[in-house]
Enzyme design. Structure first.
Site, PDB file in Angstrom:
ATOM      1  N   ASP A 210      34.018  53.967  43.754  1.00 17.97           N
ATOM      2  CA  ASP A 210      34.257  52.639  44.346  1.00 17.97           C
ATOM      3  C   ASP A 210      35.587  52.098  43.825  1.00 17.97           C
ATOM      4  O   ASP A 210      36.166  52.648  42.901  1.00 17.97           O
ATOM      5  CB  ASP A 210      33.130  51.675  43.937  1.00 17.97           C
ATOM      6  CG  ASP A 210      32.997  51.621  42.419  1.00 17.97           C
ATOM      7  OD1 ASP A 210      32.236  52.426  41.870  1.00 17.97           O
ATOM      8  OD2 ASP A 210      33.701  50.822  41.777  1.00 17.97           O
ATOM      9  N   ASP A 212      35.884  49.068  42.400  1.00 20.83           N
ATOM     10  CA  ASP A 212      35.561  47.930  41.549  1.00 20.83           C
ATOM     11  C   ASP A 212      35.792  46.631  42.330  1.00 20.83           C
ATOM     12  O   ASP A 212      35.421  46.572  43.508  1.00 20.83           O
ATOM     13  CB  ASP A 212      36.328  48.005  40.215  1.00 20.83           C
ATOM     14  CG  ASP A 212      35.627  47.231  39.121  1.00 20.83           C
ATOM     15  OD1 ASP A 212      34.403  47.394  38.971  1.00 20.83           O
ATOM     16  OD2 ASP A 212      36.276  46.447  38.414  1.00 20.83           O
TER      17      ASP A 212
END
Ligand SMILES: CSC[C@H]1O[C@H](OP(=O)(O)O)[C@H](O)[C@@H]1O
Ligand SMILES: Nc1ncnc2[nH]cnc12
Length: 289
Positions: A210, A212
């Protein structure tokens, strides 16, 4: 057959099922430092001894703050592991480190709090160097192995370890970028510290799951996203481990990390706590006799 190598694998989020060892045996190993995350699975891969431990326990039972990192490293040392490769899900703090890609960590910033970060303490003080918290030899092998398995691999990156279990705020995420961190996770510390104290060369093969929370336009990260990307990448991570053992030099030559305790113990022999010395039979038995 690679002589002298015994690879310890710590499997992180999405990798609790192990790496598919041959002749696998599940063995509970006791530690004076308390309960490890679970039994180890020991076996072979391409003729090389490999011992696996699921960091969060079976079924992902343990959050990062409740993992007994000391017991985990202690049991790997007790099993005779020579080197430890940690597999971790990581968030990306850089546009160019995209989900699905791998980062082999070379630096760490520790923002964890309240975790047991040393095997030593009152009655036996030790100071090991941690300037370079990962082993360059194992890290280089991990880069080549993950590339050989077909992954896009970034050969360096600074990992900021947060306490969690919540993901970072946007302000924190942006601050970590300014600090020079490239990726984020919750487990490489104190794992890296303890591996060094146990004289175990350690490296982190991180899988980006991901971005973040630093991007203006995007929603923050969710655990479901992390697990979805990990499910898609678990087989690639296992393939990277198989490649790593296949690429090990025929004979393991000594690493400087194997002997870091030679000059680290500062407590005079007569002032040492006998109980702590006994607990350190695996971690520091080499120098404590
Ligand atoms: C499941 S999202 C957060 C969780 O994932 C990472 O785990 P690991 O390093 O064991 O792969 C991160 O550090 C958090 O523990
Ligand atoms: N964004 C993130 N923050 C902390 N740990 C993570 N593990 C995977 N992604 C993460």
């Amino acid at each position: 057959m690679a002589r002298g190598w015994h690879i310890g694998i710590i499997g992180g989020s999405g990798l609790a099922e192990g790496v598919g060892l041959d002749e696998a045996q599940e063995i509970p190993v006791a530690s004076p430092f308390g309960e490890p995350s679970g039994p180890v699975i020991t076996g072979t891969l391409g003729g090389v001894r490999v011992t696996f431990l699921a960091r969060h326990g079976a079924g992902h039972r343990l959050p990062p703050s409740a993992i007994n990192y000391r017991a985990n490293i202690d049991v790997l040392k007790r099993c005779g592991v020579s080197d430890v490769l940690a597999l971790s899900a990581i968030g990306s703090l850089r546009e160019e480190l995209a989900p699905g890609q791998f980062v082999v960590v070379d630096q760490v910033i520790d923002r964890t709090a309240g975790r047991e970060g040393s095997f030593f303490g009152p009655g036996l003080v030790a100071h090991v160097g941690l300037a370079d918290p990962v082993c360059p030899r194992l890290a280089a092998l991990a880069v080549e192995a993950a590339r050989g398995a077909g992954a896009v691999v970034h050969p360096a990156g600074c990992y900021v370890a947060i306490e969690g279990p919540q993901f970072s705020t946007r302000a924190e995420s942006r601050m970590y970028r300014e600090w020079g961190a490239d990726v984020i996770g919750m487990t490489a510390m104190p794992e890296a510290r303890l591996a060094r104290e146990a004289e175990l060369p350690y490296a982190v093969l991180g899988m980006v799951t991901d971005y973040d929370s630093w991007r203006d336009s995007a929603a923050g990260v969710e655990a479901a996203e992390v697990f979805a990307v990990m499910r898609a990448n678990a087989e690639l991570a296992r393939a990277a481990v198989r490649e790593l053992v296949a690429r090990l030099p025929a004979e393991r030559t000594a690493s400087p990390i194997d002997t870091v305790l030679d000059h680290a113990l500062v407590t005079a022999p007569e002032a040492r706590d006998r109980r702590l010395v006994a607990w350190l039979d695996a971690v520091a038995g080499r120098v404590l006799g």
